[in-house]
Structures are given as C-alpha cells and as structure tokens.
Design a protein around this motif. Structure first.
Motif, PDB file in Angstrom:
ATOM      1  N   MET A  13      16.278 -39.802 -67.099  1.00 41.65           N
ATOM      2  CA  MET A  13      15.395 -40.855 -66.719  1.00 41.65           C
ATOM      3  C   MET A  13      15.321 -41.835 -67.857  1.00 41.65           C
ATOM      4  O   MET A  13      14.102 -42.035 -68.050  1.00 41.65           O
ATOM      5  N   GLN A  14      16.301 -42.103 -68.257  1.00 37.46           N
ATOM      6  CA  GLN A  14      16.409 -43.384 -69.487  1.00 37.46           C
ATOM      7  C   GLN A  14      15.964 -44.492 -68.694  1.00 37.46           C
ATOM      8  O   GLN A  14      16.711 -45.046 -67.858  1.00 37.46           O
ATOM      9  N   PRO A  15      14.683 -45.326 -69.254  1.00 37.72           N
ATOM     10  CA  PRO A  15      14.578 -46.421 -68.652  1.00 37.72           C
ATOM     11  C   PRO A  15      15.839 -47.470 -69.406  1.00 37.72           C
ATOM     12  O   PRO A  15      16.398 -47.447 -70.319  1.00 37.72           O
ATOM     13  N   THR A  16      16.327 -48.281 -68.374  1.00 36.87           N
ATOM     14  CA  THR A  16      17.322 -49.389 -68.681  1.00 36.87           C
ATOM     15  C   THR A  16      17.075 -50.708 -68.601  1.00 36.87           C
ATOM     16  O   THR A  16      15.820 -50.945 -68.105  1.00 36.87           O
ATOM     17  N   ARG A  17      18.194 -51.365 -68.752  1.00 32.75           N
ATOM     18  CA  ARG A  17      18.056 -52.933 -68.769  1.00 32.75           C
ATOM     19  C   ARG A  17      16.551 -53.492 -69.035  1.00 32.75           C
ATOM     20  O   ARG A  17      16.178 -54.423 -68.457  1.00 32.75           O
ATOM     21  N   GLY A  18      16.092 -52.987 -69.875  1.00 32.04           N
ATOM     22  CA  GLY A  18      14.873 -53.605 -70.349  1.00 32.04           C
ATOM     23  C   GLY A  18      13.641 -53.716 -69.664  1.00 32.04           C
ATOM     24  O   GLY A  18      12.714 -54.357 -69.529  1.00 32.04           O
ATOM     25  N   LEU A  19      13.578 -52.736 -68.754  1.00 32.59           N
ATOM     26  CA  LEU A  19      12.440 -52.556 -67.643  1.00 32.59           C
ATOM     27  C   LEU A  19      11.523 -52.172 -68.278  1.00 32.59           C
ATOM     28  O   LEU A  19      10.165 -52.601 -67.496  1.00 32.59           O
ATOM     29  N   THR A  20      11.260 -51.378 -69.059  1.00 31.76           N
ATOM     30  CA  THR A  20      10.025 -51.249 -69.914  1.00 31.76           C
ATOM     31  C   THR A  20       9.373 -52.218 -70.971  1.00 31.76           C
ATOM     32  O   THR A  20       8.243 -51.940 -71.396  1.00 31.76           O
ATOM     33  N   ARG A  21      10.214 -53.033 -71.527  1.00 29.76           N
ATOM     34  CA  ARG A  21       9.730 -53.859 -72.353  1.00 29.76           C
ATOM     35  C   ARG A  21       9.043 -54.847 -71.602  1.00 29.76           C
ATOM     36  O   ARG A  21       9.398 -55.068 -70.441  1.00 29.76           O
ATOM     37  N   GLY A  22       8.323 -55.907 -72.579  1.00 25.76           N
ATOM     38  CA  GLY A  22       8.167 -57.132 -71.613  1.00 25.76           C
ATOM     39  C   GLY A  22       6.464 -57.013 -71.502  1.00 25.76           C
ATOM     40  O   GLY A  22       5.787 -56.183 -72.162  1.00 25.76           O
ATOM     41  N   ALA A  23       5.973 -57.591 -70.161  1.00 30.79           N
ATOM     42  CA  ALA A  23       4.560 -57.608 -70.351  1.00 30.79           C
ATOM     43  C   ALA A  23       4.078 -56.189 -70.019  1.00 30.79           C
ATOM     44  O   ALA A  23       4.425 -55.550 -69.542  1.00 30.79           O
ATOM     45  N   PRO A  24       2.797 -55.962 -70.240  1.00 31.97           N
ATOM     46  CA  PRO A  24       1.931 -54.686 -70.194  1.00 31.97           C
ATOM     47  C   PRO A  24       1.634 -54.585 -68.866  1.00 31.97           C
ATOM     48  O   PRO A  24       1.803 -55.551 -68.170  1.00 31.97           O
ATOM     49  N   ARG A  25       1.066 -53.611 -68.312  1.00 33.51           N
ATOM     50  CA  ARG A  25       0.583 -53.354 -67.102  1.00 33.51           C
ATOM     51  C   ARG A  25      -0.350 -54.670 -66.544  1.00 33.51           C
ATOM     52  O   ARG A  25      -1.143 -54.878 -67.461  1.00 33.51           O
ATOM     53  N   ALA A  26      -0.290 -54.835 -65.411  1.00 40.78           N
ATOM     54  CA  ALA A  26      -1.091 -56.282 -64.948  1.00 40.78           C
ATOM     55  C   ALA A  26      -2.291 -55.856 -64.926  1.00 40.78           C
ATOM     56  O   ALA A  26      -2.889 -54.818 -64.607  1.00 40.78           O
ATOM     57  N   THR A  27      -3.322 -56.788 -65.611  1.00 39.37           N
ATOM     58  CA  THR A  27      -4.677 -56.555 -65.172  1.00 39.37           C
ATOM     59  C   THR A  27      -5.336 -57.039 -64.089  1.00 39.37           C
ATOM     60  O   THR A  27      -6.356 -56.823 -63.562  1.00 39.37           O
ATOM     61  N   VAL A  28      -4.576 -58.016 -63.546  1.00 40.85           N
ATOM     62  CA  VAL A  28      -4.914 -58.712 -62.135  1.00 40.85           C
ATOM     63  C   VAL A  28      -3.522 -59.170 -61.556  1.00 40.85           C
ATOM     64  O   VAL A  28      -2.814 -59.480 -62.243  1.00 40.85           O
ATOM     65  N   TYR A  29      -3.473 -58.754 -60.227  1.00 46.17           N
ATOM     66  CA  TYR A  29      -2.274 -59.512 -59.582  1.00 46.17           C
ATOM     67  C   TYR A  29      -2.457 -60.919 -59.071  1.00 46.17           C
ATOM     68  O   TYR A  29      -3.797 -61.115 -58.343  1.00 46.17           O
ATOM     69  N   GLN A  30      -1.821 -61.680 -59.061  1.00 44.16           N
ATOM     70  CA  GLN A  30      -2.273 -63.483 -58.929  1.00 44.16           C
ATOM     71  C   GLN A  30      -1.345 -63.570 -57.536  1.00 44.16           C
ATOM     72  O   GLN A  30      -0.202 -63.241 -57.776  1.00 44.16           O
ATOM     73  N   MET A  31      -1.979 -64.107 -56.512  1.00 38.00           N
ATOM     74  CA  MET A  31      -1.394 -64.339 -55.495  1.00 38.00           C
ATOM     75  C   MET A  31      -1.281 -66.019 -55.361  1.00 38.00           C
ATOM     76  O   MET A  31      -2.452 -66.486 -55.101  1.00 38.00           O
ATOM     77  N   ALA A  32      -0.315 -66.360 -55.498  1.00 36.40           N
ATOM     78  CA  ALA A  32       0.192 -67.810 -55.487  1.00 36.40           C
ATOM     79  C   ALA A  32       0.021 -68.314 -53.744  1.00 36.40           C
ATOM     80  O   ALA A  32       0.452 -67.764 -52.940  1.00 36.40           O
ATOM     81  N   TYR A  33      -0.776 -69.580 -53.788  1.00 40.10           N
ATOM     82  CA  TYR A  33      -1.249 -69.872 -52.234  1.00 40.10           C
ATOM     83  C   TYR A  33      -1.350 -71.343 -52.247  1.00 40.10           C
ATOM     84  O   TYR A  33      -1.858 -72.048 -53.035  1.00 40.10           O
ATOM     85  N   PHE A  34      -0.503 -71.998 -51.248  1.00 39.18           N
ATOM     86  CA  PHE A  34      -0.618 -73.335 -51.142  1.00 39.18           C
ATOM     87  C   PHE A  34      -1.724 -73.785 -49.992  1.00 39.18           C
ATOM     88  O   PHE A  34      -1.685 -73.246 -48.619  1.00 39.18           O
ATOM     89  N   PRO A  35      -3.021 -74.218 -50.249  1.00 41.99           N
ATOM     90  CA  PRO A  35      -3.958 -74.566 -49.497  1.00 41.99           C
ATOM     91  C   PRO A  35      -3.628 -75.602 -48.334  1.00 41.99           C
ATOM     92  O   PRO A  35      -2.413 -76.096 -48.338  1.00 41.99           O
ATOM     93  N   PRO A  36      -4.240 -75.404 -47.213  1.00 43.50           N
ATOM     94  CA  PRO A  36      -4.096 -76.355 -46.088  1.00 43.50           C
ATOM     95  C   PRO A  36      -3.397 -77.735 -46.404  1.00 43.50           C
ATOM     96  O   PRO A  36      -2.303 -78.308 -45.899  1.00 43.50           O
ATOM     97  N   GLU A  37      -4.200 -78.543 -47.275  1.00 43.56           N
ATOM     98  CA  GLU A  37      -3.694 -80.043 -47.742  1.00 43.56           C
ATOM     99  C   GLU A  37      -2.397 -80.002 -48.573  1.00 43.56           C
ATOM    100  O   GLU A  37      -1.966 -81.188 -48.605  1.00 43.56           O
ATOM    101  N   GLN A  38      -2.023 -78.834 -49.135  1.00 38.57           N
ATOM    102  CA  GLN A  38      -0.863 -78.780 -49.841  1.00 38.57           C
ATOM    103  C   GLN A  38       0.549 -78.539 -48.991  1.00 38.57           C
ATOM    104  O   GLN A  38       1.639 -78.416 -49.630  1.00 38.57           O
TER     105      GLN A  38
END
Ligand code: ZN
Length: 312
Positions: free
Chosen positions: A1-26
């Motif tokens: 179970m060696q992590p590969t291709r940099g999957l474990t480096r980078g950003a830490p665990r998300a503290t909030v999930y952001q949901m991008a959304y276009f409101p009606p007028e957009q």
C-alpha cells in the motif's frame, strides 16, 4: 500500500468542502461562456436540483461541512485570465472559490435551516425550494449514454470490458460500476486521472477533488477521449478507459456490460507484472511454483475467460 504519484503530498485534509454554484442570474452567461458541462440539466431548475442532490450525496460521506460559493461569471473569467487557467475546468472554479474564501467572501454553509432562505438565491424558504421533496422527485432529462472501453494495462491475455453508462453518473458510482464489470472486489482506493484532472476516492485525505462531486461527463467529453482509472495504490492496477461512442439520451439508459474478454486477476498479488509471473507458473507444470499458482488461481482458472461473459 505504498502511496504513489504524489497522492499524499499537497493539501491537508479539507476543513470545509466548497460547492461552486452559478446563481440564476449567472446561469445563461455561464452557458454562453462554455463554463457548464452538458450534464443532465436543461435549465436552472435542473441545475440546482442536481447541485442539491450532489451536496446531499457529499454530506453522506464527507467529514467536513459543505459551503456554497456563488460564482460570478465576469469575475471568474477575470480570475482565470489572471492565473492563466481554463475557466471551464472544475479545478479552476474550486481554486477561484478558494480565492474568494481567502479574500473574505465566505459562502453560506449548507444546508440552511428549513425556514431560512434557500441556498440557491431564490427568496423562498429552503423547505419550499431546493429542500422540497417534491422538487427533488422531478425526473431529470435522459442523459446521453457513453460507450466506454476499459482495458487493464500491462497484462496478457488482454483484460477488457465494453460498457454503456449514463453520462451524468458520478465518478464514485462509475468506480463501483468498473469494479463490477472487471470483477474486482472494491477493497482499495481508486483515482481517475486525465491530463488536467486528478479525481480521487472520497475516502482519501489527499486534498484532490473527491469523486462523488464530479460526473463522468466532466472527464469523458467527446468520442475518442481517454482517461485513466487506477485501482489500489499498492498493486496499482491501471486501466485505460476510452470513450468509443456517445449515444443520445433514452429512458432506458442504464449501466450495461456490452462485451469483454479476459479474467480479472486476483486482488493483492502485487500488480500486473506479478500477475504475468503467476500465469506463467500456472501454465507450466514443470515449474517449482506451479502448485502454488494453481492453488491461488484455482484449477479451472482460464485467463481468457471474461467472468461475466455469456455462453458463445
Ligand atoms: Zn432553492
């Protein structure tokens, strides 16, 4: 179970999930600028229903709160130009959302209280708008059906499947469908990769985009497109997936295995190279490791046989 291709480096665990959304007028502007993929939505009602359903699915598995980030088309385009990124790509929208957050434009947490104004930007109460079960029960339009060829890399005889799958399927579900079609037993994590995207098992804490918020159409955009599906970061079973055909939407579009060949290798044997050694030992009764190979694969094992194949 060696992590590969940099999957474990980078950003830490998300503290909030952001949901991008276009409101009606957009929404119209977002279509005109090519910022929305042709998923199942015909109008803004379908779009916010799909967004609500995506967030519900995320909430069932996510370990962090979900935040709605309302996108502004001209501002997003300006951001993409500044950063030299493609505004039509979901990673750009997420990066833009992150930038908004950093600059103090925090979104609202989802879900709102039942009697509070809905997250979608309408003036209605949440329970009468996007939180209304009757609204959520409306059937979406029929998605297109994508014919995919899935081939396991580095093994002989070839192990491949041809499947038809609705274009609006979330990648987390696509993963489970590939598992079924190939014959894997869904015991390990997975990642989808294209030239531009890395979309990963939602159970991973790599900080990459989670697969339950992303749909197949976002990586399978046209006939001839390919992407990679890697299963098990230890054995690293790598599959090349090719979009062979896009069929029009129909009421009976469901997941179907159309064709295939080759038996699925056993799990946890060390990957494609180890599987080739195992097959060689299996085929040669003079080898000292022959008996072990027979025991592992079973006497009747036929590497050419597709486990789900029908007779003939
Ligand atoms: Zn609403």
């Amino acid at each position: 179970m060696q992590p590969t291709r940099g999957l474990t480096r980078g950003a830490p665990r998300a503290t909030v999930y952001q949901m991008a959304y276009f409101p009606p007028e957009q929404y119209e502007a977002a279509w005109t600028q090519g910022l929305l993929n042709a998923t199942s939505h015909r109008d803004h009602g379908d779009y916010r229903r799909e967004t609500q359903q995506t967030m519900q699915a995320m909430a069932e598995r996510a370990a962090a709160p979900i935040q709605i980030v309302r996108l502004d088309v001209p501002d997003l385009l300006a951001y993409a130009q500044r950063t030299g990124t493609d505004p039509a790509r979901r990673p750009t929208r997420l990066a833009y959302a992150g930038w908004l957050h950093k600059t103090g434009h925090t979104g609202d947490l989802w879900p709102p209280e039942r009697n509070s104004p809905c997250w979608c930007g309408s003036a209605a109460k949440y329970k009468k708008c996007c939180g209304n079960p009757a609204f959520l029960a409306i059937e979406p339009p029929d998605p297109a059906s994508l014919v995919l060829r899935i081939e396991l890399n580095g093994v002989t005889p070839p192990v491949w499947r041809r499947v038809a799958i609705p274009s609006n399927t979330t990648l987390d579900l696509v993963h489970r469908m590939i598992q079924d079609a190939m014959g894997w037993s869904d015991e390990h994590m997975y990642v989808f990769e294209t030239d531009e995207h890395t979309i990963i098992d939602p159970r991973s804490d790599s900080g990459e985009a989670p697969a339950d918020g992303e749909r197949l159409v976002s990586i399978a955009t046209e006939a001839g497109a390919t992407f990679t599906y890697v299963y098990d970061f230890g054995d690293e079973w790598t599959h090349t997936v090719t979009v062979e055909e896009i069929r029009p939407g129909g009421p009976h579009n469901t997941f179907t295995v159309l064709d295939g060949g080759g038996a699925c290798p056993p799990e946890d044997i060390g990957g494609a190279a180890a599987y080739q050694h195992l097959l060689a030992a299996f085929a040669d009764s003079s080898r000292p490791d022959h008996d072990d190979a027979v025991e592992l694969l079973g006497e009747d094992f036929d590497p050419t046989r597709h486990h789900g194949a029908t007779a003939g």
